[in-house]
Design an enzyme around this catalytic site. Structure first.
Site, PDB file in Angstrom:
ATOM      1  N   GLY A 112      37.264  42.849  35.072  1.00 12.31           N
ATOM      2  CA  GLY A 112      36.242  42.325  34.195  1.00 12.31           C
ATOM      3  C   GLY A 112      35.787  43.239  33.087  1.00 12.31           C
ATOM      4  CG  LEU A 113      34.135  46.499  33.583  1.00 10.77           C
ATOM      5  CD1 LEU A 113      33.720  47.834  34.185  1.00 10.77           C
ATOM      6  CD2 LEU A 113      32.962  45.858  32.863  1.00 10.77           C
ATOM      7  CB  SER A 114      38.918  45.042  28.799  1.00  8.79           C
ATOM      8  OG  SER A 114      38.578  43.698  28.573  1.00  8.79           O
ATOM      9  CB  SER A 115      40.747  48.421  33.592  1.00 11.09           C
ATOM     10  OG  SER A 115      41.313  47.310  34.267  1.00 11.09           O
ATOM     11  CB  SER A 116      44.850  45.680  31.224  1.00 13.85           C
ATOM     12  OG  SER A 116      44.117  44.671  30.554  1.00 13.85           O
ATOM     13  CB  ALA A 117      42.216  46.362  26.616  1.00 11.46           C
ATOM     14  CB  ALA A 118      40.526  51.012  28.872  1.00 12.95           C
ATOM     15  CG  ASP A 160      39.533  42.513  26.130  1.00  9.40           C
ATOM     16  OD1 ASP A 160      38.381  42.049  26.049  1.00  9.40           O
ATOM     17  OD2 ASP A 160      40.419  42.025  26.852  1.00  9.40           O
TER      18      ASP A 160
END
Length: 385
Positions: A112-118, A160
């Site tokens: 839910g915190l866009s870890s993949s984009a980070a 994101d």
């Protein structure tokens, strides 16, 4: 895994992000807002002259190995796909000859915190650094987004990546996903103090295995319906966006189209209005109104966009009733994951205590995985000295 971080020459911090207003509309070229937060992904690395990439993780099992100058492989459905995706998108624009040797660590549970984009942004920045490529922040946004769409297979917009790369600790990011124009709106000095509550349901989720892509197609189908009902030329499906169709056209055609498509369009147009109102509320320091609009956004996510698991809806309903919560909504796509809230720091202990008790009373199976965190806005992805 015990690793001496001093052995690495470079360190990138790529923050997670939250979006208080502008839910589920970036892929339709809508208006969005967001913060980078002070939790995220750390990547420590050294440059390799041989073009090899070797990565380990303190958050996930296994290791990743590939060469930057080899053709991109088929996705392996493994955390290493994000590094390969970064290589794929960079190689479309630049020659790559050097690799990296690094280790990755995330600071909060995935969901839910866009870890993949980070993670993707960290890899793009690292491989660019290794190969002497100078990128402006918005170029990083575009390259990382392209990697996620074309290599990972998630039909997302720029929300994101923009929050993660462009965020500022003292302001709200406001991004038009049609023109790509953005600005940081400084926090009004009259605004009350706030922090961001992150409430993990205990469920994890992967967007490419959720209904995320289906919702994107439903929005595009709603747009196609409106064009067809008004005898306008149809565009290719991939170039069809709700942003291109006036709300007046929707009002004329909403009764004719299947209601599931009408609900998706209703969410888009109402969220467009809420973001406009929210920007004005933020500029004037009206956190109460800004928070109410975030709650309204979540209501539309539940009833019009039709996302949200029973667990997420329960968290939302509980936090809405708690003193000290200005507003909030599902974080990310709204499938499993987490809820976010704008909270009065003076009420943090009470919020965590009441939310934990009431949520676990309904869902005791998540006793070991439900988590509450409180974070603050932060600057975007950067090299750490």
């Amino acid at each position: 895994m015990n690793i001496n971080m001093e052995q690495y020459q470079y360190h990138i911090f790529s923050p997670y992000r939250v979006c208080p207003l502008g839910a589920h509309v970036d892929h339709q070229h809508g208006l969005v807002t967001g913060f980078a937060i002070d939790k995220g992904v750390d990547l420590w690395f050294n440059i390799r002259e041989d073009g090899h990439v070797h990565l380990s993780s303190r958050s996930f099992e296994g290791e990743v190995d590939f060469d930057v100058n080899a053709p991109s492989q088929v996705r392996e459905r493994h955390w290493g796909d994000y590094a390969r995706g970064a290589k794929y998108a960079l190689r479309k624009r630049f020659e790559l000859s050097k690799g990296i040797d690094g280790v990755l660590q995330g600071s909060l549970p995935v969901g839910g915190l866009s870890s993949s984009a980070a993670v993707l942004i960290a890899y793009v920045m690292a491989l660019a650094k290794a190969n002497g490529i100078k990128l402006q922040p918005f170029e990083v946004v575009q390259i990382a987004s392209e990697a996620e769409r074309e290599y990972i297979g998630l039909n997302n917009g720029l929300l994101d990546q923009a929050c993660i790369a462009l965020g500022h600790k003292d302001g709200l990011l406001f991004l038009d996903c049609d023109s790509n124009e953005y600005r940081i709106i400084k926090r009004n000095p009259a605004m009350p103090q706030f922090e961001l509550g992150i409430f993990f349901s205990g469920l994890t989720r992967s967007l490419i295995n959720s209904d995320y892509n289906l919702r994107v197609y439903e929005c595009k189908t709603a747009a196609w319906n409106m064009l067809a009902y008004t005898d306008q030329p149809l565009k290719p499906f991939e170039k069809t966006f709700l942003r291109d169709i006036p709300k007046s056209t929707f009002e004329k055609t909403r009764i004719a189209m299947p209601q599931r498509f009408a609900r998706r369009a209703e969410h888009f147009y109402s969220e467009y209005r809420r973001v406009r109102q929210g920007v004005t509320a933020w500029e004037t320091g009206n956190l109460k109104l800004f928070g109410k609009l975030s709650f309204d956004s979540c209501e539309s996510s539940i009833h019009n966009y039709e996302c949200g698991s029973p667990e997420l809806i329960a968290i939302y309903e509980i936090m809405r009733s708690l003193p000290g919560v200005w507003g909030g909504r599902f974080s990310g796509a709204g499938f499993k994951g987490a809820c976010i809230a704008l909270v009065d720091p003076a009420h943090k202990e009470e919020i965590e205590r009441e939310l934990t008790y009431r949520y676990l009373e309904r869902f005791p199976e998540y006793e070991t995985t439900f988590r509450c965190y409180f974070v603050k806005p932060d600057n975007g992805a950067r090299f750490v000295q």
